[in-house]
Design a protein around this motif. Structure first.
Motif, mmCIF file in Angstrom:
data_model
loop_
_atom_site.group_PDB
_atom_site.id
_atom_site.type_symbol
_atom_site.label_atom_id
_atom_site.label_comp_id
_atom_site.label_asym_id
_atom_site.label_seq_id
_atom_site.Cartn_x
_atom_site.Cartn_y
_atom_site.Cartn_z
ATOM 1 N N VAL A 88 0.921 -1.294 -0.159
ATOM 2 C CA VAL A 88 0.010 0.028 -0.102
ATOM 3 C C VAL A 88 0.610 1.390 0.101
ATOM 4 C CG1 VAL A 88 -1.658 1.477 1.336
ATOM 5 C CG2 VAL A 88 -1.894 -1.332 1.253
ATOM 6 N N ASP A 89 0.657 2.393 -0.587
ATOM 7 C CA ASP A 89 1.206 3.426 -0.731
ATOM 8 C C ASP A 89 0.691 4.288 0.329
ATOM 9 O OD1 ASP A 89 2.413 5.869 -1.114
ATOM 10 O OD2 ASP A 89 1.470 6.203 -3.142
ATOM 11 N N PHE A 90 1.608 4.518 1.483
ATOM 12 C CA PHE A 90 1.207 5.187 2.562
ATOM 13 C C PHE A 90 1.480 6.603 2.624
ATOM 14 C CE2 PHE A 90 0.361 1.669 5.760
ATOM 15 C CZ PHE A 90 -0.880 1.223 5.422
ATOM 16 N N SER A 91 1.853 7.239 1.252
ATOM 17 C CA SER A 91 1.963 8.803 1.252
ATOM 18 C C SER A 91 0.446 9.149 1.064
ATOM 19 C CB SER A 91 2.825 8.840 -0.001
ATOM 20 O OG SER A 91 2.296 8.575 -1.313
ATOM 21 N N ASP A 92 -0.445 8.162 0.969
ATOM 22 C CA ASP A 92 -1.737 8.496 0.669
ATOM 23 C C ASP A 92 -2.423 8.094 2.101
ATOM 24 O OD1 ASP A 92 -4.500 8.708 0.402
ATOM 25 O OD2 ASP A 92 -4.475 7.417 -1.427
ATOM 26 N N PHE A 93 -2.719 9.340 2.956
ATOM 27 C CA PHE A 93 -3.024 9.257 4.447
ATOM 28 C C PHE A 93 -4.518 8.566 4.429
ATOM 29 C CE2 PHE A 93 -5.310 11.001 8.087
ATOM 30 C CZ PHE A 93 -4.379 10.279 9.079
ATOM 31 N N GLN A 94 -5.312 8.756 3.340
ATOM 32 C CA GLN A 94 -6.790 8.159 3.447
ATOM 33 C C GLN A 94 -6.652 6.529 3.222
ATOM 34 O OE1 GLN A 94 -9.393 9.481 4.137
ATOM 35 N NE2 GLN A 94 -8.147 11.255 4.190
ATOM 36 N N ALA A 95 -5.543 6.034 2.323
ATOM 37 C CA ALA A 95 -5.353 4.656 2.362
ATOM 38 C C ALA A 95 -4.839 4.132 3.632
ATOM 39 C CB ALA A 95 -4.312 4.240 1.213
ATOM 40 N N ARG A 96 -3.975 4.846 4.243
ATOM 41 C CA ARG A 96 -3.496 4.552 5.603
ATOM 42 C C ARG A 96 -4.700 4.281 6.609
ATOM 43 N NH1 ARG A 96 1.370 4.929 8.594
ATOM 44 N NH2 ARG A 96 2.467 6.056 6.951
ATOM 45 N N MET A 97 -5.573 5.320 6.721
ATOM 46 C CA MET A 97 -6.357 5.166 7.506
ATOM 47 C C MET A 97 -7.474 4.050 7.059
ATOM 48 S SD MET A 97 -6.228 7.095 10.094
ATOM 49 C CE MET A 97 -7.806 6.885 10.680
ATOM 50 N N LYS A 98 -7.749 3.701 5.813
ATOM 51 C CA LYS A 98 -8.503 2.597 5.547
ATOM 52 C C LYS A 98 -8.214 1.285 6.318
ATOM 53 C CE LYS A 98 -9.532 -0.221 1.633
ATOM 54 N NZ LYS A 98 -9.185 -0.171 0.138
ATOM 55 N N TRP A 99 -6.734 1.145 6.139
ATOM 56 C CA TRP A 99 -6.192 0.007 6.605
ATOM 57 C C TRP A 99 -6.214 -0.219 8.060
ATOM 58 C CZ3 TRP A 99 -5.783 -4.717 4.385
ATOM 59 C CH2 TRP A 99 -5.986 -4.720 3.151
ATOM 60 N N ILE A 100 -5.975 1.099 8.616
ATOM 61 C CA ILE A 100 -6.155 0.944 10.210
ATOM 62 C C ILE A 100 -7.426 0.692 10.617
ATOM 63 C CG2 ILE A 100 -5.925 2.890 12.041
ATOM 64 C CD1 ILE A 100 -3.721 4.078 10.816
ATOM 65 N N ARG A 101 -8.610 1.155 10.009
ATOM 66 C CA ARG A 101 -9.671 0.855 10.305
ATOM 67 C C ARG A 101 -10.096 -0.789 10.131
ATOM 68 N NH1 ARG A 101 -11.099 6.016 7.651
ATOM 69 N NH2 ARG A 101 -11.558 7.508 9.240
ATOM 70 N N ILE A 102 -9.604 -1.174 9.119
ATOM 71 C CA ILE A 102 -9.607 -2.570 8.752
ATOM 72 C C ILE A 102 -9.109 -3.507 10.019
ATOM 73 C CG2 ILE A 102 -9.040 -4.484 7.418
ATOM 74 C CD1 ILE A 102 -9.385 -2.858 4.849
ATOM 75 N N PHE A 103 -7.668 -2.844 10.298
ATOM 76 C CA PHE A 103 -7.285 -3.889 11.404
ATOM 77 C C PHE A 103 -7.849 -3.345 12.865
ATOM 78 C CE2 PHE A 103 -3.543 -4.068 8.285
ATOM 79 C CZ PHE A 103 -3.570 -5.387 8.362
ATOM 80 N N THR A 104 -8.527 -2.283 12.971
ATOM 81 C CA THR A 104 -9.015 -2.091 14.048
ATOM 82 C C THR A 104 -10.305 -3.070 14.487
ATOM 83 O OG1 THR A 104 -8.603 0.322 14.080
ATOM 84 C CG2 THR A 104 -10.523 -0.266 15.464
ATOM 85 N N VAL A 105 -10.842 -3.424 13.346
ATOM 86 C CA VAL A 105 -11.861 -4.560 13.351
ATOM 87 C C VAL A 105 -11.354 -6.014 13.596
ATOM 88 C CG1 VAL A 105 -13.653 -5.706 12.154
ATOM 89 C CG2 VAL A 105 -13.573 -3.100 12.305
ATOM 90 N N ALA A 106 -10.229 -6.332 12.576
ATOM 91 C CA ALA A 106 -9.721 -7.568 12.501
ATOM 92 C C ALA A 106 -9.113 -7.899 14.044
ATOM 93 C CB ALA A 106 -8.678 -7.746 11.313
ATOM 94 N N VAL A 107 -8.129 -7.161 14.623
ATOM 95 C CA VAL A 107 -7.397 -7.660 15.782
ATOM 96 C C VAL A 107 -8.248 -7.897 16.852
ATOM 97 C CG1 VAL A 107 -5.869 -6.661 17.397
ATOM 98 C CG2 VAL A 107 -5.216 -6.445 14.853
ATOM 99 N N PRO A 108 -9.160 -7.184 17.026
ATOM 100 C CA PRO A 108 -10.169 -7.865 18.330
ATOM 101 C C PRO A 108 -10.839 -9.075 17.975
ATOM 102 C CG PRO A 108 -10.368 -5.439 18.029
ATOM 103 C CD PRO A 108 -9.626 -6.028 17.031
#
Length: 461
Positions: free
Chosen positions: A362-382
């Motif tokens: 993922v290209d994390f110079s795109d902050f929206q892409a970073r936030m998308k994956w942070i939200r995905i892992f926020t659900v997946a980890v718990p």
């Protein structure tokens, strides 16, 4: 959104227009504190409530000096890792991807970190289960596994809603709540028949190796050292909070000027105040838990077990404050454990997402892409942690195992931080000689604890 506006909205970017001079005076500095207080949410959690209390119950006050050492030694490493983050703007995984050694697409450290997520997820499952156990004692309408699932769903809901400022304010609120409750319990103990004599406390400040290195205690010693104070996960997640708070961004990219050096040193000073103020808070909380375990459970020969973990520790509060304190304990322990889930999930989801960036998936110079994956892992980890606990509902055993694994990771982080300090941190903002000496001493202390465990438990005696 224009490219310029996108950079301004991205806390991981360091555009020139985001540069800001550091605050002057203590009052001004207070407004910029916070990253370490998010960490306290995960620091003064399962490690302190369960591991530190159990450690005190196991070895008594003879290990008081060791608990203080565990709190302070890793903080030195945290401070230097924060210095590097301000110097470079890198998060920890970006930084450790620069380490020398074998590479396959990324540094050996990144692959080690990915493997380390097995005990990391076990640790998260244990904390979820412990919190569920608290609620099952307070509200026995459900068992601990059902409560763990409810907590996981609740946690995901509020984390998806909030960003850095929300995380910081929520963490500080929980930190102050459980710190006051715990310290009050330790103070109240001194006004009961279980009061700890001053000579015993002073004797506990004397370095004694035999009690903590006994074969029956060594696993608990290593897990308490790793789980007390700043652990491996907290050391790494601190770099994300430094970035999102703005320390690296406000310092700006190094342009070779004296103005940058002065500005960067000013933000390093703010970061260090943040680190050491939080250290004072979590050390007080840690000592309170240890004090209660060593002062009440150890003389009675009681060590918390998996099935009676919360009820055994609950007796500490009842004996120090009286029967009315039963509800106070359950409230405090819920905040202690839930804050670990809250802060830990927030930090872990950022690091998991960062792995994708380091691997160039993922290209994390795109902050929206970073936030998308942070939200995905926020659900997946718990979700994964809930499943892990459902498969192995023994929170104390799970915590000890994961803390020992964490203890093996911390020395790697410590010496990697030393490499960053000498090779990649801008030499113009290097620490003092005294700080350098402390960093080396603390790194070898961390290494020694892990080496002793390996020698006794893995290689035999």
């Amino acid at each position: 959104m224009s490219e310029q506006k996108a950079k301004a909205a991205n806390p991981y970017a360091r555009p020139a227009e985001a540069v800001q001079e550091p605050p002057r005076g203590f009052a001004g500095t207070l407004r910029f504190l916070g990253p370490s207080f998010i960490l306290i949410g995960s620091i003064v959690g399962s490690g302190e409530l369960i591991l530190t209390t159990t450690f005190g119950a196991t070895v008594g006050f003879s290990a008081l000096w060791f608990i203080i050492l565990a709190c302070i030694s890793k903080t030195i490493v945290q401070s230097e890792l924060g210095r590097y983050t301000i110097s470079s703007g890198d998060t920890c995984l970006e930084a450790f991807n620069r380490l020398p050694g074998p590479r396959y697409r990324v540094s050996w450290f990144i692959w080690m970190y990915i493997l380390w997520q097995v005990p990391g997820l076990i640790n998260g499952g244990a904390i979820l289960g412990s919190t569920g156990q608290v609620l099952s004692v307070a509200f026995p309408i459900f068992g601990q596994q059902v409560w763990a699932l409810i907590i996981a769903v609740f946690n995901v809901s509020i984390l998806l809603w909030g960003r850095y400022r929300f995380l910081e304010r929520t963490s500080v609120t929980m930190v102050m709540t459980f710190s006051v409750i715990t310290v009050a319990g330790a103070i109240a103990l001194q006004f009961t028949e279980n009061a700890v004599p001053l000579p015993m406390v002073l004797d506990g400040l004397r370095m004694q190796l035999a009690p903590i290195m006994a074969p029956a205690a060594i696993a608990m010693t290593v897990s308490a050292f790793a789980g007390t104070g700043v652990g491996g996960g907290e050391l790494m997640s601190y770099t994300y909070w430094c970035v999102e708070k703005g320390y690296a961004r406000y310092a700006g990219e190094s342009d070779g000027s004296d103005a940058w050096v002065k500005r960067a040193r000013g933000w390093i000073r703010v970061m260090q105040i943040d680190v050491w103020m939080a250290t004072a808070v979590f050390t007080a909380g840690t000592l309170a838990f240890f004090w209660l375990g060593a002062g009440i459970l150890h003389p009675q020969g009681k060590v918390p077990s998996n099935n009676e973990l919360i009820s055994t520790i609950q007796q500490i509060y009842i004996q120090s404050l009286g029967p009315w304190a039963s509800g106070l304990f359950l409230l405090g322990s819920f905040f202690v454990l839930y804050s670990t889930i809250f802060s830990g999930t927030a930090g872990t989801s950022r690091m998991y997402a960062d792995v994708l960036g380091v691997l160039k998936i993922v290209d994390f110079s795109d902050f929206q892409a970073r936030m998308k994956w942070i939200r995905i892992f926020t659900v997946a980890v718990p979700t994964i942690q809930t499943i892990v606990f459902a498969l192995k509902a023994e929170p104390k055993t799970m915590l000890v195992f994961s803390a020992i694994a964490n203890g093996m990771l911390v020395p790697v982080i410590a010496f990697s931080t030393i490499w960053l300090r000498y090779r990649l941190t801008d030499k113009r903002i290097r620490p003092s000689l005294f700080s350098d000496i402390l960093l080396w001493i603390c790194a070898f202390i961390i290494l020694a604890v892990s080496a002793v465990f390996l020698k006794q438990k893995v290689f035999g005696g």
